[in-house]
Each structure stands twice: as C-alpha cells, then as structure tokens.
Scaffold this motif. Structure first.
Motif, PDB file in Angstrom:
ATOM      1  N   PRO A   1      -1.942   8.981 -38.398  1.00 50.65           N
ATOM      2  CA  PRO A   1      -2.799   9.862 -39.205  1.00 50.65           C
ATOM      3  C   PRO A   1      -4.134  10.158 -38.542  1.00 50.65           C
ATOM      4  N   SER A   2      -4.650   9.199 -37.782  1.00 52.07           N
ATOM      5  CA  SER A   2      -5.929   9.352 -37.094  1.00 52.07           C
ATOM      6  C   SER A   2      -6.014   8.278 -36.019  1.00 52.07           C
ATOM      7  N   PHE A   3      -7.060   8.352 -35.190  1.00 52.47           N
ATOM      8  CA  PHE A   3      -7.203   7.400 -34.099  1.00 52.47           C
ATOM      9  C   PHE A   3      -8.519   6.636 -34.224  1.00 52.47           C
ATOM     10  N   THR A   4      -8.491   5.370 -33.835  1.00 48.15           N
ATOM     11  CA  THR A   4      -9.686   4.524 -33.883  1.00 48.15           C
ATOM     12  C   THR A   4     -10.370   4.466 -32.521  1.00 48.15           C
ATOM     13  N   ALA A   5      -9.592   4.217 -31.477  1.00 55.30           N
ATOM     14  CA  ALA A   5     -10.166   4.151 -30.132  1.00 55.30           C
ATOM     15  C   ALA A   5     -10.561   5.553 -29.653  1.00 55.30           C
ATOM     16  N   PRO A   6     -11.624   5.653 -28.865  1.00 53.70           N
ATOM     17  CA  PRO A   6     -12.064   6.960 -28.349  1.00 53.70           C
ATOM     18  C   PRO A   6     -11.185   7.413 -27.186  1.00 53.70           C
ATOM     19  N   LEU A   7     -10.017   7.932 -27.505  1.00 57.39           N
ATOM     20  CA  LEU A   7      -9.043   8.313 -26.491  1.00 57.39           C
ATOM     21  C   LEU A   7      -9.241   9.749 -26.018  1.00 57.39           C
ATOM     22  N   PHE A   8      -8.860   9.981 -24.757  1.00 56.31           N
ATOM     23  CA  PHE A   8      -8.819  11.340 -24.240  1.00 56.31           C
ATOM     24  C   PHE A   8      -7.599  12.042 -24.842  1.00 56.31           C
ATOM     25  N   PRO A   9      -7.579  13.380 -24.830  1.00 58.04           N
ATOM     26  CA  PRO A   9      -6.435  14.102 -25.403  1.00 58.04           C
ATOM     27  C   PRO A   9      -5.084  13.656 -24.848  1.00 58.04           C
ATOM     28  N   PHE A  10      -4.979  13.454 -23.524  1.00 56.86           N
ATOM     29  CA  PHE A  10      -3.676  13.054 -22.965  1.00 56.86           C
ATOM     30  C   PHE A  10      -3.287  11.659 -23.439  1.00 56.86           C
ATOM     31  N   GLN A  11      -4.296  10.781 -23.670  1.00 55.75           N
ATOM     32  CA  GLN A  11      -3.998   9.441 -24.176  1.00 55.75           C
ATOM     33  C   GLN A  11      -3.532   9.504 -25.629  1.00 55.75           C
ATOM     34  N   ARG A  12      -4.140  10.373 -26.425  1.00 53.96           N
ATOM     35  CA  ARG A  12      -3.699  10.541 -27.812  1.00 53.96           C
ATOM     36  C   ARG A  12      -2.261  11.055 -27.863  1.00 53.96           C
ATOM     37  N   ASP A  13      -1.928  11.966 -26.938  1.00 57.03           N
ATOM     38  CA  ASP A  13      -0.559  12.492 -26.893  1.00 57.03           C
ATOM     39  C   ASP A  13       0.440  11.384 -26.566  1.00 57.03           C
ATOM     40  N   ILE A  14       0.085  10.519 -25.627  1.00 56.26           N
ATOM     41  CA  ILE A  14       0.981   9.426 -25.244  1.00 56.26           C
ATOM     42  C   ILE A  14       1.157   8.443 -26.396  1.00 56.26           C
ATOM     43  N   VAL A  15       0.057   8.068 -27.048  1.00 57.95           N
ATOM     44  CA  VAL A  15       0.134   7.129 -28.175  1.00 57.95           C
ATOM     45  C   VAL A  15       0.926   7.744 -29.322  1.00 57.95           C
ATOM     46  N   THR A  16       0.715   9.023 -29.579  1.00 53.53           N
ATOM     47  CA  THR A  16       1.459   9.694 -30.643  1.00 53.53           C
ATOM     48  C   THR A  16       2.959   9.649 -30.364  1.00 53.53           C
ATOM     49  N   MET A  17       3.356   9.947 -29.127  1.00 56.93           N
ATOM     50  CA  MET A  17       4.778   9.898 -28.776  1.00 56.93           C
ATOM     51  C   MET A  17       5.322   8.482 -28.901  1.00 56.93           C
ATOM     52  N   ALA A  18       4.540   7.494 -28.464  1.00 56.54           N
ATOM     53  CA  ALA A  18       4.975   6.090 -28.556  1.00 56.54           C
ATOM     54  C   ALA A  18       5.170   5.670 -30.010  1.00 56.54           C
ATOM     55  N   CYS A  19       4.291   6.125 -30.893  1.00 59.08           N
ATOM     56  CA  CYS A  19       4.413   5.801 -32.321  1.00 59.08           C
ATOM     57  C   CYS A  19       5.630   6.485 -32.928  1.00 59.08           C
ATOM     58  N   ARG A  20       5.857   7.731 -32.551  1.00 59.53           N
ATOM     59  CA  ARG A  20       6.998   8.477 -33.095  1.00 59.53           C
ATOM     60  C   ARG A  20       8.319   7.864 -32.692  1.00 59.53           C
ATOM     61  N   VAL A  21       8.438   7.496 -31.417  1.00 55.88           N
ATOM     62  CA  VAL A  21       9.694   6.940 -30.924  1.00 55.88           C
ATOM     63  C   VAL A  21       9.907   5.524 -31.458  1.00 55.88           C
ATOM     64  N   GLY A  22       8.822   4.752 -31.552  1.00 57.69           N
ATOM     65  CA  GLY A  22       8.928   3.395 -32.088  1.00 57.69           C
ATOM     66  C   GLY A  22       9.126   2.344 -31.023  1.00 57.69           C
ATOM     67  N   ARG A  23      10.018   2.605 -30.071  1.00 59.71           N
ATOM     68  CA  ARG A  23      10.239   1.693 -28.940  1.00 59.71           C
ATOM     69  C   ARG A  23      10.070   2.529 -27.676  1.00 59.71           C
ATOM     70  N   PHE A  24       9.053   2.187 -26.870  1.00 64.09           N
ATOM     71  CA  PHE A  24       8.574   3.132 -25.859  1.00 64.09           C
ATOM     72  C   PHE A  24       7.989   2.391 -24.666  1.00 64.09           C
ATOM     73  N   CYS A  25       7.925   3.071 -23.518  1.00 63.49           N
ATOM     74  CA  CYS A  25       7.240   2.557 -22.335  1.00 63.49           C
ATOM     75  C   CYS A  25       6.051   3.449 -22.005  1.00 63.49           C
ATOM     76  N   ILE A  26       4.916   2.835 -21.754  1.00 63.92           N
ATOM     77  CA  ILE A  26       3.767   3.561 -21.216  1.00 63.92           C
ATOM     78  C   ILE A  26       3.584   3.089 -19.777  1.00 63.92           C
ATOM     79  N   TRP A  27       3.963   3.938 -18.847  1.00 61.05           N
ATOM     80  CA  TRP A  27       3.806   3.632 -17.430  1.00 61.05           C
ATOM     81  C   TRP A  27       2.654   4.473 -16.910  1.00 61.05           C
ATOM     82  N   ALA A  28       1.456   3.962 -17.067  1.00 59.68           N
ATOM     83  CA  ALA A  28       0.234   4.677 -16.696  1.00 59.68           C
ATOM     84  C   ALA A  28      -0.429   3.975 -15.517  1.00 59.68           C
ATOM     85  N   ASP A  29      -0.816   4.751 -14.537  1.00 58.60           N
ATOM     86  CA  ASP A  29      -1.418   4.210 -13.326  1.00 58.60           C
ATOM     87  C   ASP A  29      -2.767   3.558 -13.625  1.00 58.60           C
ATOM     88  N   CYS A  30      -3.252   2.759 -12.718  1.00 56.77           N
ATOM     89  CA  CYS A  30      -4.549   2.102 -12.880  1.00 56.77           C
ATOM     90  C   CYS A  30      -5.638   3.146 -13.124  1.00 56.77           C
TER      91      CYS A  30
END
Length: 205
Positions: A21-50
């Motif tokens: 419904p909303s976000f607590t951490a100050p995420l960038f747009p691409f990070q919000r998109d990734i978290v949203t997809m991870a929440c929707r799928v339920g079981r997910f991998c975030i492979w993000a570079d350093c």
C-alpha cells in the motif's frame, strides 16, 4: 494443437502475494518496482549488484510482509553483517532486532546469523529473507539443506545476493528449490542438456 502443447509446458510461478500500500524506506523508483514485484510474487530473488540498495529493499520487503500478514519475519545474514543490518533498518525507519534464539524474538522483523538457525522455530515465521543467498551455492552443504528444509512451508520467501553466479546451474537450482519452484534435478531435466563430450558440463536447451 501445437500452441496448446507449448502452453502445457509452461512453468510460470503464479503470484501468491500482495501489492504494497505504501513504502517506509526512502527507496528509489527502481527499488520500489523491485520490492513491489517481490511482494506480488511472494517467493522471489533480488539479485542486485553492490551499491544497488539490496539491504534497503530486503528490509522493506520484510516490513511489508509483516504488515500484511501480522506475523514475524526472519532475516538470515552472515555474522559480519547481522548487526549492521539492524542499524540500517533504524536508518530506514524500519524496526528490527537481533536475536540469538527463538526466546529472544520480538514481534516484527528478527535478524540472526546463519549459524544460529537451529535455535529458531521456522514455523513461527510468515516470511524469511536470505541475505547473501549465495550460501546456497554448496549443493550438499549442511546449512544449504537445513535452510531449504526448514522453510519449505514458509509462505513468503526472499533470496538476496549481489553474486548469484547466474551461469552456475547448481546455484540456480538451489535457489529454485528454496523458493519452492522445482528441485535442481527437475530444473536440469527441463531446461538443460548434458554435454556428452564433457560429463561435467550442462548447457541450456
């Protein structure tokens, strides 16, 4: 028809989650998109570079799962970064605490290191996060087996890594098994061909 035949081979993982419904951490747009997809799928991998904000995204995901389910979330991390993750959570406005045993678990997000997993009851958590999930790389490792078996019934699962070794078929298989998608042997049979000229090589079909 041939189209129906191809459709019967599809192994898409059906979404089993929710929309944040909303976000607590100050995420960038691409990070919000990734978290949203991870929440929707339920079981997910975030492979993000350093440097891509993996910690912020995994903590936001854990926070979203806690808010959605009302249950607790366990974050498993290497010993060197467990307490650092707690501090990062405070910086992002997400409350989390470190625990060494199940008795120390507080409502919300609990962080511990992989070596202490045996001191917790996996069934008491609605979500689990693997920080530095490349620990699954060890195909027959004791911790690898313990993680997959312990959380096979956990509704929400997230694996995070900056070094997922995408060309390592066994590590891909271990992540797929952790997420409950398929076992490594099944993955190999479906998507890979064994190179008869070199018994240690597999290639995509």
């Amino acid at each position: 028809t041939y189209k129906d035949f191809l459709a019967s081979k599809s192994t898409a993982c059906a979404p089993a989650g929710f929309d944040p419904p909303s976000f607590t951490a100050p995420l960038f747009p691409f990070q919000r998109d990734i978290v949203t997809m991870a929440c929707r799928v339920g079981r997910f991998c975030i492979w993000a570079d350093c440097g891509m904000g993996k910690t912020a995204m995994q903590l936001e995901w854990a926070h979203q799962v806690h808010q959605h389910t009302g249950g607790n979330v366990l974050v498993l991390a290497p010993l060197a970064v467990a307490h650092q993750t707690v501090r990062e959570g405070a910086k992002f406005g997400i409350v989390c605490s470190f625990a060494a045993t199940q008795a120390e678990v507080k409502p919300g997000i609990t962080i511990t290191n992989y070596e202490k997993l045996s001191h917790f009851d996996p069934a008491s958590f609605q979500g689990v996060v693997l920080d530095e999930s490349s620990i699954l790389k060890a195909y027959t490792g004791k911790i690898r087996n313990q993680i997959i078996e312990s959380f096979s019934q956990t509704p929400f699962r997230l694996a995070c890594s900056a070094t997922p070794a995408p060309n390592d078929h066994m590590e891909l298989g271990n992540h797929a098994e952790f997420l409950g998608i398929c076992e490594p042997v099944d993955m190999l049979n479906r998507y890979f061909v064994h190179d008869s000229g070199d018994t240690s090589k597999w290639r995509l079909r």
